[in-house]
Motif scaffolding. Structure first.
Motif, PDB file in Angstrom:
ATOM      1  N   THR A 161     -81.014  18.616 -36.279  1.00 34.91           N
ATOM      2  CA  THR A 161     -81.686  17.774 -35.285  1.00 34.91           C
ATOM      3  C   THR A 161     -82.310  18.633 -34.202  1.00 34.91           C
ATOM      4  N   GLN A 185     -84.640  18.082 -30.505  1.00 34.71           N
ATOM      5  CA  GLN A 185     -85.075  17.094 -29.513  1.00 34.71           C
ATOM      6  C   GLN A 185     -86.361  17.559 -28.837  1.00 34.71           C
ATOM      7  N   SER A 197     -85.592  12.560 -30.812  1.00 31.91           N
ATOM      8  CA  SER A 197     -84.694  13.373 -31.633  1.00 31.91           C
ATOM      9  C   SER A 197     -85.107  13.212 -33.083  1.00 31.91           C
TER      10      SER A 197
END
Length: 149
Positions: A7, A9, A36
């Motif tokens: 992930t 962001q 995200s």
């Protein structure tokens, strides 16, 4: 080898207005969005590959999302091109503003559908988009999951 989720962001500022809405969001306003992006894949097992052990280089994911989303939407105003906001959009554009016209109501939910399609087109075949989360305010967000679609 196991599937791993990665992930990253991203932050961007975008203005919009919701034509026909029955609340304050019918007015032009903006948000400090937090996006995200989660992808899933198997870490590279080829020891001769410079990206050995990575699902995807965070920098490579960043390039995709920045070019397709952040660089376009940051400090832009988004309007549904099928509403009377088109006249306001034209006026803003003539004054040098960055305006994006979309064929949907520019809610967080609809923006996520758009973002998912844009990101999926640029991911390597071995990497799949797992989910997106778009935080509109400190207490409100929308999510998109590949498993739901």
């Amino acid at each position: 080898m196991s599937n791993i989720r990665i992930t990253k962001q991203f932050d961007f500022e975008t203005g919009h207005a919701l034509y026909g809405y029955d609340g304050k969001c019918k007015n032009v306003h903006g948000h400090s969005y937090k996006l995200s992006v989660t992808v899933i894949g198997v870490p590279i097992s080829d020891t001769s590959n410079v990206k050995y052990g990575m699902v995807i280089d965070f920098g490579d994911l960043k390039k995709i999302v920045k070019s397709e989303i952040v660089d376009k939407f940051d400090h832009a105003t988004v309007f549904n091109k099928n509403t009377p906001h088109i006249e306001l959009a034209k006026e803003l554009e003539t004054r040098g503003h960055n305006v994006i016209l979309v064929d949907y109501q520019p809610t967080s939910e609809m923006m996520l559908i758009d973002f998912a399609e844009k990101i999926k087109k640029h991911l390597p075949e071995t990497i799949k988009l797992h989910s997106l989360k778009l935080q509109e305010t400190g207490t409100s967000h929308a999510e998109w999951f590949a498993s739901d679609n």
